[in-house]
Design a protein around this motif. Structure first.
Motif, PDB file in Angstrom:
ATOM      1  N   GLY A 293      17.833   5.968  -8.445  1.00  0.00           N
ATOM      2  CA  GLY A 293      18.132   6.561  -7.141  1.00  0.00           C
ATOM      3  C   GLY A 293      16.900   7.150  -6.482  1.00  0.00           C
ATOM      4  N   GLY A 294      16.070   7.839  -7.262  1.00  0.00           N
ATOM      5  CA  GLY A 294      14.857   8.429  -6.697  1.00  0.00           C
ATOM      6  C   GLY A 294      13.850   7.386  -6.264  1.00  0.00           C
ATOM      7  N   GLN A 295      13.741   6.309  -7.055  1.00  0.00           N
ATOM      8  CA  GLN A 295      12.830   5.227  -6.678  1.00  0.00           C
ATOM      9  C   GLN A 295      13.292   4.546  -5.392  1.00  0.00           C
ATOM     10  OE1 GLN A 295      13.093   3.036 -10.323  1.00  0.00           O
ATOM     11  NE2 GLN A 295      11.329   4.057 -11.261  1.00  0.00           N
ATOM     12  N   ALA A 296      14.610   4.324  -5.276  1.00  0.00           N
ATOM     13  CA  ALA A 296      15.132   3.695  -4.060  1.00  0.00           C
ATOM     14  C   ALA A 296      14.871   4.569  -2.838  1.00  0.00           C
ATOM     15  CB  ALA A 296      16.630   3.424  -4.224  1.00  0.00           C
ATOM     16  N   GLN A 297      14.981   5.887  -2.997  1.00  0.00           N
ATOM     17  CA  GLN A 297      14.710   6.757  -1.856  1.00  0.00           C
ATOM     18  C   GLN A 297      13.233   6.728  -1.473  1.00  0.00           C
ATOM     19  OE1 GLN A 297      17.196   7.008  -0.157  1.00  0.00           O
ATOM     20  NE2 GLN A 297      17.625   9.177   0.049  1.00  0.00           N
TER      21      GLN A 297
ATOM     22  N   VAL B  20      11.420   4.054  -1.693  1.00  0.00           N
ATOM     23  CA  VAL B  20      11.328   2.818  -0.911  1.00  0.00           C
ATOM     24  C   VAL B  20      11.746   3.098   0.532  1.00  0.00           C
ATOM     25  CG1 VAL B  20      12.208   0.466  -0.613  1.00  0.00           C
ATOM     26  CG2 VAL B  20      11.686   1.316  -2.907  1.00  0.00           C
ATOM     27  N   ALA B  21      12.825   3.866   0.689  1.00  0.00           N
ATOM     28  CA  ALA B  21      13.298   4.205   2.034  1.00  0.00           C
ATOM     29  C   ALA B  21      12.259   5.030   2.790  1.00  0.00           C
ATOM     30  CB  ALA B  21      14.619   4.966   1.945  1.00  0.00           C
ATOM     31  N   ILE B  22      11.568   5.923   2.090  1.00  0.00           N
ATOM     32  CA  ILE B  22      10.515   6.714   2.724  1.00  0.00           C
ATOM     33  C   ILE B  22       9.366   5.820   3.163  1.00  0.00           C
ATOM     34  CG2 ILE B  22       8.782   8.516   2.331  1.00  0.00           C
ATOM     35  CD1 ILE B  22      10.885   9.790   0.378  1.00  0.00           C
ATOM     36  N   ALA B  23       8.982   4.874   2.293  1.00  0.00           N
ATOM     37  CA  ALA B  23       7.924   3.925   2.652  1.00  0.00           C
ATOM     38  C   ALA B  23       8.320   3.119   3.880  1.00  0.00           C
ATOM     39  CB  ALA B  23       7.630   3.005   1.473  1.00  0.00           C
ATOM     40  N   ARG B  24       9.572   2.681   3.919  1.00  0.00           N
ATOM     41  CA  ARG B  24      10.050   1.914   5.074  1.00  0.00           C
ATOM     42  C   ARG B  24       9.997   2.766   6.343  1.00  0.00           C
ATOM     43  NH1 ARG B  24      16.266   0.477   5.151  1.00  0.00           N
ATOM     44  NH2 ARG B  24      16.244   2.738   5.402  1.00  0.00           N
TER      45      ARG B  24
ATOM     46  N   THR C 104       0.827  -1.204   0.000  1.00  0.00           N
ATOM     47  CA  THR C 104       0.000   0.000   0.000  1.00  0.00           C
ATOM     48  C   THR C 104       0.862   1.255   0.000  1.00  0.00           C
ATOM     49  OG1 THR C 104      -1.821  -1.121   1.123  1.00  0.00           O
ATOM     50  CG2 THR C 104      -1.762   1.279   1.281  1.00  0.00           C
ATOM     51  N   TRP C 105       1.884   1.271   0.851  1.00  0.00           N
ATOM     52  CA  TRP C 105       2.758   2.442   0.928  1.00  0.00           C
ATOM     53  C   TRP C 105       3.540   2.642  -0.364  1.00  0.00           C
ATOM     54  CZ3 TRP C 105       3.425   6.791   3.394  1.00  0.00           C
ATOM     55  CH2 TRP C 105       2.807   6.976   4.629  1.00  0.00           C
ATOM     56  N   LEU C 106       4.046   1.573  -0.938  1.00  0.00           N
ATOM     57  CA  LEU C 106       4.791   1.705  -2.196  1.00  0.00           C
ATOM     58  C   LEU C 106       3.889   2.258  -3.295  1.00  0.00           C
ATOM     59  CD1 LEU C 106       6.904  -1.574  -2.093  1.00  0.00           C
ATOM     60  CD2 LEU C 106       7.754   0.766  -1.829  1.00  0.00           C
ATOM     61  N   GLY C 107       2.644   1.787  -3.343  1.00  0.00           N
ATOM     62  CA  GLY C 107       1.708   2.311  -4.322  1.00  0.00           C
ATOM     63  C   GLY C 107       1.421   3.789  -4.108  1.00  0.00           C
ATOM     64  N   ALA C 108       1.264   4.178  -2.858  1.00  0.00           N
ATOM     65  CA  ALA C 108       0.982   5.584  -2.541  1.00  0.00           C
ATOM     66  C   ALA C 108       2.140   6.495  -2.936  1.00  0.00           C
ATOM     67  CB  ALA C 108       0.682   5.732  -1.054  1.00  0.00           C
ATOM     68  N   LEU C 109       3.348   5.937  -2.971  1.00  0.00           N
ATOM     69  CA  LEU C 109       4.535   6.732  -3.313  1.00  0.00           C
ATOM     70  C   LEU C 109       4.945   6.540  -4.772  1.00  0.00           C
ATOM     71  CD1 LEU C 109       6.500   6.175   0.000  1.00  0.00           C
ATOM     72  CD2 LEU C 109       5.674   8.367  -0.870  1.00  0.00           C
ATOM     73  N   GLY C 110       4.029   6.031  -5.586  1.00  0.00           N
ATOM     74  CA  GLY C 110       4.270   5.958  -7.021  1.00  0.00           C
ATOM     75  C   GLY C 110       5.080   4.768  -7.480  1.00  0.00           C
ATOM     76  N   LEU C 111       5.160   3.714  -6.670  1.00  0.00           N
ATOM     77  CA  LEU C 111       5.985   2.561  -7.022  1.00  0.00           C
ATOM     78  C   LEU C 111       5.150   1.305  -7.271  1.00  0.00           C
ATOM     79  CD1 LEU C 111       8.928   3.096  -4.507  1.00  0.00           C
ATOM     80  CD2 LEU C 111       8.883   3.643  -6.937  1.00  0.00           C
ATOM     81  N   ALA C 112       3.870   1.475  -7.559  1.00  0.00           N
ATOM     82  CA  ALA C 112       3.032   0.315  -7.882  1.00  0.00           C
ATOM     83  C   ALA C 112       3.610  -0.406  -9.092  1.00  0.00           C
ATOM     84  CB  ALA C 112       1.598   0.767  -8.164  1.00  0.00           C
ATOM     85  N   GLY C 113       3.685  -1.721  -8.993  1.00  0.00           N
ATOM     86  CA  GLY C 113       4.254  -2.526 -10.065  1.00  0.00           C
ATOM     87  C   GLY C 113       5.745  -2.765  -9.932  1.00  0.00           C
ATOM     88  N   MET C 114       6.378  -2.087  -8.970  1.00  0.00           N
ATOM     89  CA  MET C 114       7.819  -2.242  -8.767  1.00  0.00           C
ATOM     90  C   MET C 114       8.135  -2.986  -7.478  1.00  0.00           C
ATOM     91  SD  MET C 114       9.211   1.514  -9.958  1.00  0.00           S
ATOM     92  CE  MET C 114       8.573   2.286 -11.460  1.00  0.00           C
TER      93      MET C 114
ATOM     94  N   GLY D  45      13.644  17.032  -6.220  1.00  0.00           N
ATOM     95  CA  GLY D  45      12.334  17.623  -6.002  1.00  0.00           C
ATOM     96  C   GLY D  45      11.246  16.577  -5.840  1.00  0.00           C
ATOM     97  N   GLU D  46      11.332  15.510  -6.644  1.00  0.00           N
ATOM     98  CA  GLU D  46      10.341  14.434  -6.555  1.00  0.00           C
ATOM     99  C   GLU D  46      10.436  13.714  -5.206  1.00  0.00           C
ATOM    100  OE1 GLU D  46      11.271  12.066  -9.931  1.00  0.00           O
ATOM    101  OE2 GLU D  46      10.273  13.403 -11.359  1.00  0.00           O
ATOM    102  N   VAL D  47      11.662  13.484  -4.735  1.00  0.00           N
ATOM    103  CA  VAL D  47      11.844  12.809  -3.450  1.00  0.00           C
ATOM    104  C   VAL D  47      11.331  13.690  -2.311  1.00  0.00           C
ATOM    105  CG1 VAL D  47      13.586  12.012  -1.794  1.00  0.00           C
ATOM    106  CG2 VAL D  47      13.677  11.270  -4.181  1.00  0.00           C
ATOM    107  N   MET D  48      11.581  15.000  -2.382  1.00  0.00           N
ATOM    108  CA  MET D  48      11.060  15.902  -1.344  1.00  0.00           C
ATOM    109  C   MET D  48       9.531  15.952  -1.377  1.00  0.00           C
ATOM    110  SD  MET D  48      13.070  17.007   0.891  1.00  0.00           S
ATOM    111  CE  MET D  48      12.003  18.249   1.626  1.00  0.00           C
ATOM    112  N   ASP D  49       8.959  15.912  -2.576  1.00  0.00           N
ATOM    113  CA  ASP D  49       7.494  15.833  -2.668  1.00  0.00           C
ATOM    114  C   ASP D  49       6.988  14.620  -1.889  1.00  0.00           C
ATOM    115  OD1 ASP D  49       7.292  18.058  -4.299  1.00  0.00           O
ATOM    116  OD2 ASP D  49       7.182  16.916  -6.169  1.00  0.00           O
ATOM    117  N   ALA D  50       7.626  13.465  -2.130  1.00  0.00           N
ATOM    118  CA  ALA D  50       7.208  12.223  -1.476  1.00  0.00           C
ATOM    119  C   ALA D  50       7.437  12.285   0.028  1.00  0.00           C
ATOM    120  CB  ALA D  50       7.968  11.036  -2.081  1.00  0.00           C
TER     121      ALA D  50
END
Length: 231
Positions: A149-153, A155-159, A129-139, A183-188
């Motif tokens: 790098g941004g996607q991995a960060q 994941v770290a935010i979701a964790r 659920t958290w990964l989907g909310a942060l734009g990582l659905a399907g990953m 900017g995208e990571v700060m948004d998340a």
């Protein structure tokens, strides 16, 4: 202004002859996003680590006020109790994420819940659920090396947030990213914390990151030099 969630009084910390904190007083309110800036060696990372109970100060006190429990003196806790506090009430995002490369994205996030005793299936569902909310659905099933790098960060935010952490501490979370990805990571990060009524404390050297936060603290020679409130 919301009630304080973290209060530091008279924090002192030295490493041999080097003074990292020289009597810091600081109050952080629930729902704030606070940027901590300063030159290398100014004491900003030491301040974050003391606030988070990662290291103990030589003197002074940090008080954490949970939303549904009495205040607790972080500095008075033993190591076991501080570890439990970090695991259950605090979240962490670092420059390199400190994710486990052998695990998938969803496994990295679910692990934070499983450590607290949640069953694997329930932990995986919340992580998804958290990964989907942060734009990582399907990953979810990608290993960390298969992510940008941004996607991995993210994941770290979701964790950091899957356990319901009331305070997230981030140390240079965008330091290795280009400006667009930063900017995208700060948004998340802001969406997952202060925009949900939670609290973010972020150490950064980037003025654009700091400008996104509600308040910026400048540390110089182990002391709070100036503070700025974002408009």
């Amino acid at each position: 202004m919301n009630a304080p969630v973290l209060q530091a009084r008279g924090l002192q910390k030295s490493y041999g002859p080097t003074v990292a904190l020289a009597g810091v007083d600081l109050t952080i309110h629930r729902g704030e996003s606070v940027a901590v800036m300063g030159s290398s060696g100014s004491g900003k990372t030491t301040l974050l680590h003391v606030l988070a109970g990662i290291i103990s100060p030589d003197a002074g006190e940090v008080t954490f006020s949970p939303s549904a429990a009495p205040p607790v003196s972080v500095t008075a806790l033993n190591e076991g109790a501080r570890s439990r506090l970090r695991r259950e009430s605090f979240g962490f995002v670092f420059q390199q994420g400190l994710l486990i490369p052998e695990l998938t994205a969803v496994e990295n996030v679910a692990l934070a819940l499983m450590i607290t005793g949640q069953p694997r299936d329930a932990a995986t569902a919340q992580a998804t659920t958290w990964l989907g909310a942060l734009g990582l659905a399907g990953m979810e099933d990608r290993r960390i090396g298969q992510l940008s790098g941004g996607q991995a960060q993210r994941v770290a935010i979701a964790r950091a947030q899957v356990t319901g952490a009331e305070v997230v501490f981030a140390d240079e979370p965008t330091g290795a990213l280009d400006s667009r990805t930063s900017g995208e990571v700060m948004d998340a990060l802001l969406w997952a914390t202060s925009q949900q009524g939670r609290t973010l404390v972020v150490v950064t050297h980037d003025p654009e990151v700091a400008a996104r936060c509600s308040r910026t603290i400048h540390v110089r020679d182990g002391r709070l030099a100036t503070q700025e409130v974002s408009s």
